[in-house]
Design an enzyme around this catalytic site. Sequence first.
Site, PDB file in Angstrom:
ATOM      1  N   PHE A 136       0.936  -1.286   0.187  1.00 57.33           N
ATOM      2  CA  PHE A 136      -0.043  -0.049  -0.074  1.00 57.33           C
ATOM      3  C   PHE A 136       0.964   1.275   0.000  1.00 57.33           C
ATOM      4  O   PHE A 136       1.842   1.517   0.788  1.00 57.33           O
ATOM      5  CB  PHE A 136      -0.972   0.046   1.130  1.00 57.33           C
ATOM      6  N   ASP A 221       9.111   2.945   1.641  1.00 55.42           N
ATOM      7  CA  ASP A 221       8.044   3.600   2.123  1.00 55.42           C
ATOM      8  C   ASP A 221       7.821   3.350   3.724  1.00 55.42           C
ATOM      9  O   ASP A 221       7.401   2.388   4.044  1.00 55.42           O
ATOM     10  CB  ASP A 221       6.649   3.342   1.437  1.00 55.42           C
ATOM     11  N   LYS A 250       2.432   9.545   8.521  1.00 59.37           N
ATOM     12  CA  LYS A 250       1.650   9.300   9.539  1.00 59.37           C
ATOM     13  C   LYS A 250       2.216   9.765  10.982  1.00 59.37           C
ATOM     14  O   LYS A 250       1.676  10.684  11.478  1.00 59.37           O
ATOM     15  CB  LYS A 250       1.270   7.724   9.854  1.00 59.37           C
TER      16      LYS A 250
END
Length: 409
Positions: A136, A221, A250
């Site tokens: 993702f 990532d 995040k």
Amino acid sequence: MSAGDLRKRYEAAFMPNYGVPPVVLTSGHGCVVWDADGNEYLDLIAGIAVSSLGHAHEELGEAVANQVMSLAHTSNLFINEQEVVLAEKLRELLGGEGRVFLANSGTEANECALKLAIKYGKANERTYFVAAENGFHGRSMGALSLTGKRSIREPFGPFAIDVRFVPYGDAEALRAAVTDECAAVFLEPAQGEAGVVPPPDGYFAAVRQICDATGTLFVADEIQSAIGRTGAWFAHQHEGVRPDILTLAKGLGGGLPIGACVGFGPAGELFAKGDHGTTFGGNPVAAAAALAVLWTIEKENLLDNVAAVGTLLKDGLAAVEHPLLTGVRGRGLWLAAVLTPGAAPAVEAAAREAGFLVNAVQPDAIRIAPPLILTPQQARSFVDAFPAILDAAAGAMKPNPEAEPPKEN
Ligand SMILES: *Cc1c(COP(=O)(O)O)cnc(C)c1O
């Protein structure tokens, strides 16, 4: 304000892409949050691994409030001190190197990485990209084209770039897929949205070696895995390798929206003036929040807390014997309880009923990604409650005898 009322208004006012979430949260303190009906929960998901310092953290609140009241925005037409100090701090945590681009979200951090990789590819006749199945990387069109989860990607294809997907964690499959015509490999250090799935030991080292051998950019990532989540500042540091490009978001802002893309060595020098930009990137409020997060993690030794409380939580959950529970995976305060297929939504709901917020990230896994300030007592309270939560979930999943078709005979 009634929760039922707000849920109705939410449903009428918003696009249906999220469905209607079950709970209205009203406030929080530390690792505890309250809902509109006055229920209290231990927050073991932290807004999807975002609220690193928990809720209503004093330093974070002061940093944000002071910054809003002095200068809330400059745009990239002007420099603000906070963005410079933040970029320098990130470099320091990354061994004193790297060039930073500040964005506003994870997907935008990955767009920056992808544009760097496209520029590198064009200059070197490298025409395709490699990413992992079930990975993702975000929902904007570039990041989405790298996202391996078919149900998310395929409704919006075809895409402008050629991305080839390999099974995650399989170094030989990666070796076969990456040639000197590949511009970049995009990978998570463990696949977060796939259910906190770690690769075999040594995978990132193999990725580094494969990319070095072919001159391919290695993009890590770390949007979910970084900023202490695994007990290291950055998860790739556990494997002793450095990517060429690193993306963050995040946990970095502690709840304020911010993303970052860091390029190392030549990868940090690829953009020329005018190649990329964003109006809000480097926003001083978001940067002040990120600095408060990084300084607090340092000052309060939260990396040690993550490692210690994470071990306690993982071992405690793994020791639970229950027919619904098949294992626990992950590292630090980034764990998944692996369940029998389809059980996760019922376990999430039962946990909520018992006063714990977790996330059914996959049909067979609940994700646990609490604030980094979780205490051993709080971790233990969940471990102690877990068997009853699983029992309640199993009970709720039992087919309703009245709904059962009559037995044939
Ligand atoms: C959440 C996430 C993203 C996307 O971040 P957004 O801020 O939601 O755009 C990208 N990659 C990984 C690994 C993520 O966990």
